[in-house]
Structures are given as structure tokens and as C-alpha cells.
Design a protein around this motif. Structure first.
Motif, PDB file in Angstrom:
ATOM      1  N   HIS A 191       0.809  -1.218   0.000  1.00  0.00           N
ATOM      2  CA  HIS A 191       0.000   0.000   0.000  1.00  0.00           C
ATOM      3  C   HIS A 191       0.840   1.264   0.000  1.00  0.00           C
ATOM      4  O   HIS A 191       0.334   2.346   0.292  1.00  0.00           O
ATOM      5  CB  HIS A 191      -0.934   0.002   1.214  1.00  0.00           C
ATOM      6  CG  HIS A 191      -1.961  -1.082   1.173  1.00  0.00           C
ATOM      7  ND1 HIS A 191      -1.769  -2.307   1.783  1.00  0.00           N
ATOM      8  CD2 HIS A 191      -3.179  -1.153   0.567  1.00  0.00           C
ATOM      9  CE1 HIS A 191      -2.821  -3.076   1.573  1.00  0.00           C
ATOM     10  NE2 HIS A 191      -3.696  -2.410   0.843  1.00  0.00           N
ATOM     11  N   CYS A 192       2.115   1.150  -0.325  1.00  0.00           N
ATOM     12  CA  CYS A 192       2.968   2.343  -0.470  1.00  0.00           C
ATOM     13  C   CYS A 192       3.445   2.373  -1.920  1.00  0.00           C
ATOM     14  O   CYS A 192       4.186   1.483  -2.358  1.00  0.00           O
ATOM     15  CB  CYS A 192       4.150   2.305   0.497  1.00  0.00           C
ATOM     16  SG  CYS A 192       5.063   3.872   0.587  1.00  0.00           S
ATOM     17  N   SER A 193       3.012   3.396  -2.667  1.00  0.00           N
ATOM     18  CA  SER A 193       3.273   3.425  -4.113  1.00  0.00           C
ATOM     19  C   SER A 193       4.765   3.481  -4.419  1.00  0.00           C
ATOM     20  O   SER A 193       5.199   2.999  -5.460  1.00  0.00           O
ATOM     21  CB  SER A 193       2.564   4.627  -4.742  1.00  0.00           C
ATOM     22  OG  SER A 193       2.984   5.839  -4.121  1.00  0.00           O
ATOM     23  N   GLU A 231       0.246   9.709  -2.039  1.00  0.00           N
ATOM     24  CA  GLU A 231      -0.874   9.238  -1.237  1.00  0.00           C
ATOM     25  C   GLU A 231      -0.296   8.582   0.011  1.00  0.00           C
ATOM     26  O   GLU A 231      -0.285   7.364   0.171  1.00  0.00           O
ATOM     27  CB  GLU A 231      -1.733   8.255  -2.027  1.00  0.00           C
ATOM     28  CG  GLU A 231      -2.542   8.904  -3.149  1.00  0.00           C
ATOM     29  CD  GLU A 231      -3.513   7.923  -3.787  1.00  0.00           C
ATOM     30  OE1 GLU A 231      -3.267   6.703  -3.696  1.00  0.00           O
ATOM     31  OE2 GLU A 231      -4.499   8.389  -4.358  1.00  0.00           O
ATOM     32  N   TRP A 233       0.573   7.840   4.211  1.00  0.00           N
ATOM     33  CA  TRP A 233      -0.131   7.437   5.412  1.00  0.00           C
ATOM     34  C   TRP A 233       0.900   7.103   6.478  1.00  0.00           C
ATOM     35  O   TRP A 233       2.099   6.975   6.199  1.00  0.00           O
ATOM     36  CB  TRP A 233      -1.038   6.216   5.148  1.00  0.00           C
ATOM     37  CG  TRP A 233      -0.383   5.104   4.372  1.00  0.00           C
ATOM     38  CD1 TRP A 233      -0.443   4.889   3.044  1.00  0.00           C
ATOM     39  CD2 TRP A 233       0.484   4.087   4.902  1.00  0.00           C
ATOM     40  NE1 TRP A 233       0.313   3.808   2.682  1.00  0.00           N
ATOM     41  CE2 TRP A 233       0.885   3.287   3.812  1.00  0.00           C
ATOM     42  CE3 TRP A 233       0.949   3.771   6.169  1.00  0.00           C
ATOM     43  CZ2 TRP A 233       1.745   2.202   3.970  1.00  0.00           C
ATOM     44  CZ3 TRP A 233       1.796   2.688   6.335  1.00  0.00           C
ATOM     45  CH2 TRP A 233       2.178   1.916   5.235  1.00  0.00           C
ATOM     46  N   SER A 276      -3.685   9.851   3.087  1.00  0.00           N
ATOM     47  CA  SER A 276      -4.793   9.206   2.390  1.00  0.00           C
ATOM     48  C   SER A 276      -5.529   8.296   3.373  1.00  0.00           C
ATOM     49  O   SER A 276      -4.979   7.285   3.820  1.00  0.00           O
ATOM     50  CB  SER A 276      -4.268   8.391   1.204  1.00  0.00           C
ATOM     51  OG  SER A 276      -5.308   7.630   0.630  1.00  0.00           O
ATOM     52  N   LYS A 278      -8.085   6.494   2.768  1.00  0.00           N
ATOM     53  CA  LYS A 278      -8.416   5.228   2.106  1.00  0.00           C
ATOM     54  C   LYS A 278      -7.253   4.254   2.198  1.00  0.00           C
ATOM     55  O   LYS A 278      -7.440   3.062   2.497  1.00  0.00           O
ATOM     56  CB  LYS A 278      -8.774   5.504   0.642  1.00  0.00           C
ATOM     57  CG  LYS A 278      -9.201   4.274  -0.130  1.00  0.00           C
ATOM     58  CD  LYS A 278      -9.570   4.628  -1.556  1.00  0.00           C
ATOM     59  CE  LYS A 278      -9.980   3.391  -2.352  1.00  0.00           C
ATOM     60  NZ  LYS A 278     -10.318   3.733  -3.758  1.00  0.00           N
ATOM     61  N   LYS A 279      -6.042   4.747   1.946  1.00  0.00           N
ATOM     62  CA  LYS A 279      -4.857   3.885   2.028  1.00  0.00           C
ATOM     63  C   LYS A 279      -4.667   3.374   3.454  1.00  0.00           C
ATOM     64  O   LYS A 279      -4.345   2.204   3.687  1.00  0.00           O
ATOM     65  CB  LYS A 279      -3.619   4.660   1.579  1.00  0.00           C
ATOM     66  CG  LYS A 279      -3.538   4.905   0.090  1.00  0.00           C
ATOM     67  CD  LYS A 279      -3.024   3.673  -0.625  1.00  0.00           C
ATOM     68  CE  LYS A 279      -2.746   3.956  -2.082  1.00  0.00           C
ATOM     69  NZ  LYS A 279      -2.266   2.766  -2.794  1.00  0.00           N
ATOM     70  N   ARG A 280      -4.862   4.281   4.424  1.00  0.00           N
ATOM     71  CA  ARG A 280      -4.649   3.894   5.812  1.00  0.00           C
ATOM     72  C   ARG A 280      -5.658   2.833   6.245  1.00  0.00           C
ATOM     73  O   ARG A 280      -5.317   1.883   6.958  1.00  0.00           O
ATOM     74  CB  ARG A 280      -4.764   5.113   6.716  1.00  0.00           C
ATOM     75  CG  ARG A 280      -4.328   4.846   8.152  1.00  0.00           C
ATOM     76  CD  ARG A 280      -4.301   6.118   8.989  1.00  0.00           C
ATOM     77  NE  ARG A 280      -3.738   5.849  10.286  1.00  0.00           N
ATOM     78  CZ  ARG A 280      -4.424   5.308  11.303  1.00  0.00           C
ATOM     79  NH1 ARG A 280      -5.680   5.000  11.130  1.00  0.00           N
ATOM     80  NH2 ARG A 280      -3.838   5.077  12.459  1.00  0.00           N
TER      81      ARG A 280
END
Length: 478
Positions: A191-193, A231, A233, A276, A278-280
Motif C-alpha cells: 500500500h505504499c506506491s 498518497e 499514510w 490518504s 483510504k490507504k490507511r
């Protein structure tokens, strides 16, 4: 700013250990971890760890920085290790290292070395850091804050330093490494781009329990993660050492409150305002699955795909009808709004015109009456003001004439009065002068009489004593 205590300790360190700031080991109150700042978000280390026994270590191996550690020479354990995920190694090889500069700042070893190889080359070895002998027979393992399983090659070798280890029971050490490995690989990395922007801090909170009276046993272990990407978190995890299965998730701000007062782990809380949500939430869901023992991203994949396909197909079919209904509702609402607006505009114009005419007529009458009243009232006021001004002017002229006359006549009158009073004051002074002269003469005469009497009395007293001394006494009949 340094406190007085910190300043005194620093001066002692300079005088006793002149090479204390050489190499990779630097004090907490200095600016940074030098080349190890790359392991911190924004290249800014955590703030708030300000005790004089906190030392920063840029953990180097083969002349390359591998991770960063803040070490407590009082508790003999690291407070945190900052690192990045590289690539899991295929095999692990335990060969424990130590940091010579902590105990002997003047030696020439500027990076970690194998404990078995230094022998007696490091002075005071073990004075400020834990050694393997402190763990032998204690029932505790050397638990790594920066787990070796998240590193490869030289990075993995570098993790086996005693400045990265804390006393853990065998079961807790295994549980900690397993949980952290799963969280990083299955919840954080996906979840980390930008993987190179994932910053990790693993730490320990010291307790009053010590191994062999030297090394503090952690009260709890924690992990703070920051994805400093577009994005972004952040997330915190805490594991209590008295519960191997515990793994609580919380925000970084909540984690900071459980540490020392004033601690800030990431710069700007890792972009708190731009995180973000949503990401979190996706990360928290993955952590929850790991905590419950599920394999993240594998269960019910086919059901999820099928339900997603049905939802997409239903959405495609229903979309035109939904759009048409939305259009009809929009047109109806706009017509109703237009009718009400037109009626309101007509009523407003008619009522406004009538009220405007009445108000204008009333304002004209009031203005006319007000002007006439002001003129009529001002006539007697102006006449009276003129009469009063004439009278006041006349009084001012009379006052000026009288003042001038008084000033002219006051000069000769005063001179004559003073001249006439001179004989009176002179004659009246004669009796007083004669009285003073008489008093002086009488006083002088009285002083002469008193002096003469005193002299005669003295002669009499002297003669009497002479006679008493030389003339013999007679009988009682004589």
C-alpha cells in the motif's frame, strides 16, 4: 537548547573522552545521524529523545550505512532503530557484532566489528553497551528491533549488532519477528506506491526489570511506519512483552504519547494533513487480517472477483435509467424553483413600488416641517446670541479700563505709603532697642556681683579649713 545537566555531562565527555564525537556515534543533542539521515522521513530524525545518555549510532558495515539506532547507555538497549525494507535474505547467519566507539571513543574502529575479534583492543568494553555474556544463562534472547528477515546480504549481517538487540523471551522474540515481517511485507509494502519512501522505526520502552542488573528488559515493543508518498499514510503498532499474541494498531500521534513527553517520530507527522484515509484503512484491514491469522489477499479471491463482476454488470444496465430519473427530477425541481421565483419577484416589485412611494411622501413632509422648525427656532437664538456678545464686549472694555487705571495708580501710591511708614517703623523700634540695652547692662551687673560673691565665698572656705588644721582644739568648757 541544552539543559545545565546536559552541558555538564557534555563537558565531562570532552575532557575524559576527547574522541567521543568521532566516527559514527554522535550525541542526541547534535544535529543528526550524518550519512544515516537517509533512513528518516524528510531526513529529519525523531525529536524529543534528549537525555545525555542517549547516543546516535549510524550503523555501518563494510563502510556503508545500513540503518540508524538511538541507543541508551543507561539501559544498555536501543530505544529505536530506523531502517528501510530492502529484500528478504534467503538465509540467516548469526555472528554478533558490537559498537567500539560507545565504550572507547579514542579507538580507530569507526564501524561495528565482531565481538569475538576485538579481544582487548577496545578499552572499557561493555561499560556503555550490552555484551553476549550479559545474555548467557539469563533465559532471554537477543531480540532484534530491526529484524534480519527484512534485510539482505550486508544489511542482514549488520542487524546482528548488540546495539540493535533487546532482551526478549524466546517465544516473544519469535512472535515479534513473525508479526513485523508479515506486517511489513503483506500490509505496508503493497500500500505504499514508492517502496523507497516507506520509512520504518522499530523501538522499545525500557522497564525497571534488568538482566543481571545491567540490561533493561523492554516493557513494550513498537513499530512506526511512514509512507512519505503522494498518497501517504502513517501507522503505529504496539506489542506488550507480557502478551505474546498482542499487536495493537494506533495512530502515530497516539504512539508518541505512550513514549517520552515531547516526542515526534516523523517530520510533520508524516504529512498528517495530506494523508490518504483510504490507504490507511486498507493498511489497517490488512493488519487486522494478519492479527487474526488470515493470509492477506488470498482468501475468497474468486468470490470477490465474481461479486465485483456482477456489481459492474448491474451498474452498466441500471446506469441509463438512473441518469434519466435524475434528469426528470432535476427538471421538475428547476420548474418549481422558477415558478416560486417569478411569483416572489412580482410581489416584491408591486409591494416595493407602493412602499417606496409612501416612504418618499412621508420623508418629504418630515423634511419640510423639520426645515421650517429649524428656521423659526434659530431666529430668537441668533438675536439673543448677538445681544449677549455685545454685553460681553462692553464688560470686557470696562474691565480693561479699570485694570489699566489700577496699574497706573499703584506705582506712586505704593511709594508714598512706604515713605510714610518709614518714621513709624523707626520710632517704634527705639523702645525695643532700649529694652535690649537695659537687659544687657543688668545682666552684666548681676554677673559681676555673682562672680564677686563666689570669690569671697572661696576665700572664706579656704581660711576656715586652714584655721581648723593649725589652731588646736580647746576643752569642752572653752
Amino acid at each position: 537548547e541544552w539543559t545545565m545537566k546536559t552541558s555538564i555531562v557534555f563537558l565531562l565527555c570532552i575532557s575524559v573522552f576527547p574522541g567521543f564525537s568521532k566516527g559514527r556515534v554522535v550525541r542526541e543533542d547534535e544535529t543528526g545521524f550524518a550519512e544515516c539521515n537517509v533512513f528518516f522521513s524528510g531526513q529529519v530524525p525523531p525529536e524529543g529523545f534528549t537525555e545525555p545518555f542517549h547516543v546516535k549510532i549510524c550503523q555501518q558495515y563494510n563502510k556503508e550505512p545500513r540503518f540508524a539506532t538511538l541507543y541508551s547507555t543507561k539501559d544498555k538497549i536501543p530505544l529505536y532503530s530506523a531502517f528501510k525494507f530492502t529484500k528478504p535474505a534467503q538465509s540467516e547467519e548469526e555472528n554478533w557484532l558490537v559498537e567500539p566507539q560507545i565504550d572507547d571513543p579514542e579507538n580507530d574502529l569507526h564501524e561495528m566489528v565482531h565481538e569475538a575479534d576485538i579481544g582487548g583492543t577496545v578499552a572499557n568494553l561493555g561499560a556503555n553497551q550490552a555484551l553476549t555474556s550479559d545474555y548467557v544463562g539469563s533465559g532471554y534472547e537477543r531480540g532484534l528491533l530491526n529484524p534480519s528477515l527484512l534485510n539482505e546480504e550486508d544489511f542482514q549481517v549488520a542487524t546482528y549488532t548488540l546495539t540493535n538487540a533487546v532482551p526478549l523471551s524466546p517465544a516473544l522474540s519469535k512472535s515479534w519477528h513473525r508479526d513485523i515481517g508479515k506486517v511489513v511485507e503483506q500490509a505496508l509494502i503493497p500500500h505504499c506506491s514508492k517502496i523507497d519512501h516507506l520509512y520504518l522505526l522499530a523501538g522499545a520502552v525500557p522497564s525497571s526489570v534488568q538482566v543481571k542488573g545491567k540490561v533493561s528488559v523492554p516493557e513494550s515493543l513498537w513499530l512506526a511506519a511512514c509512507c512519505d508518498a503522494p498518497e501517504g499514510w502513517s501507522l503505529g503498532l504496539v506489542k506488550k512483552t507480557n502478551d505474546e499474541s498482542s499487536l495493537a494498531d494506533l495512530t502515530v500521534r497516539e504512539l508518541e504519547k505512550q513514549l517520552l513527553p515531547g516526542v515526534h517520530l516523523f517530520k510533520g507527522n508524516c504529512g498528517k494533513d495530506k494523508q490518504s484515509q483510504k490507504k490507511r484503512e486498507a493498511v489497517l484491514q490488512a493488519v487486522s487480517q494478519i492479527r487474526s491469522g488470515e493470509q492477506v489477499g488470498t482468501n475468497n479471491d474468486e468470490e470477490t472477483k465474481e461479486s465485483g463482476l456482477v456489481r459492474r454488470l448491474a451498474g452498466i444496465i441500471a446506469t441509463p435509467f438512473i441518469k434519466l430519473l435524475e434528469l426528470l427530477i432535476y427538471i421538475f425541481v428547476e420548474l418549481v424553483k422558477f415558478v416560486f421565483y417569478f411569483l416572489w419577484l412580482v410581489i416584491k416589485r408591486v409591494v416595493g413600488t407602493i412602499l417606496g412611494g409612501v416612504c418618499s411622501l412621508w420623508n418629504g413632509v418630515v423634511s419640510y416641517l423639520k426645515a421650517i422648525s429649524m428656521v423659526l427656532i434659530s431666529i430668537p437664538y441668533d438675536v439673543g446670541r448677538v445681544i449677549v456678545n455685545i454685553f460681553l464686549g462692553f464688560l470686557q472694555i470696562v474691565q480693561d479700563v479699570m485694570s489699566l487705571t489700577y496699574r497706573i495708580l499703584s506705582i506712586p501710591v505704593g511709594f508714598v505709603l512706604h515713605l510714610a511708614a518709614f518714621p513709624y517703623h523707626s520710632i517704634c523700634a527705639i523702645p525695643s532697642v532700649l529694652k535690649d540695652m537695659a537687659t544687657g547692662i543688668m545682666g552684666t551687673f548681676s554677673l559681676v556681683i555673682d562672680a564677686t560673691a563666689a570669690v569671697l565665698h572661696g576665700f572664706y572656705y579656704l581660711a576656715w579649713h586652714i584655721l581648723k588644721r593649725f589652731v588646736p582644739k580647746g576643752s569642752s568648757g572653752d
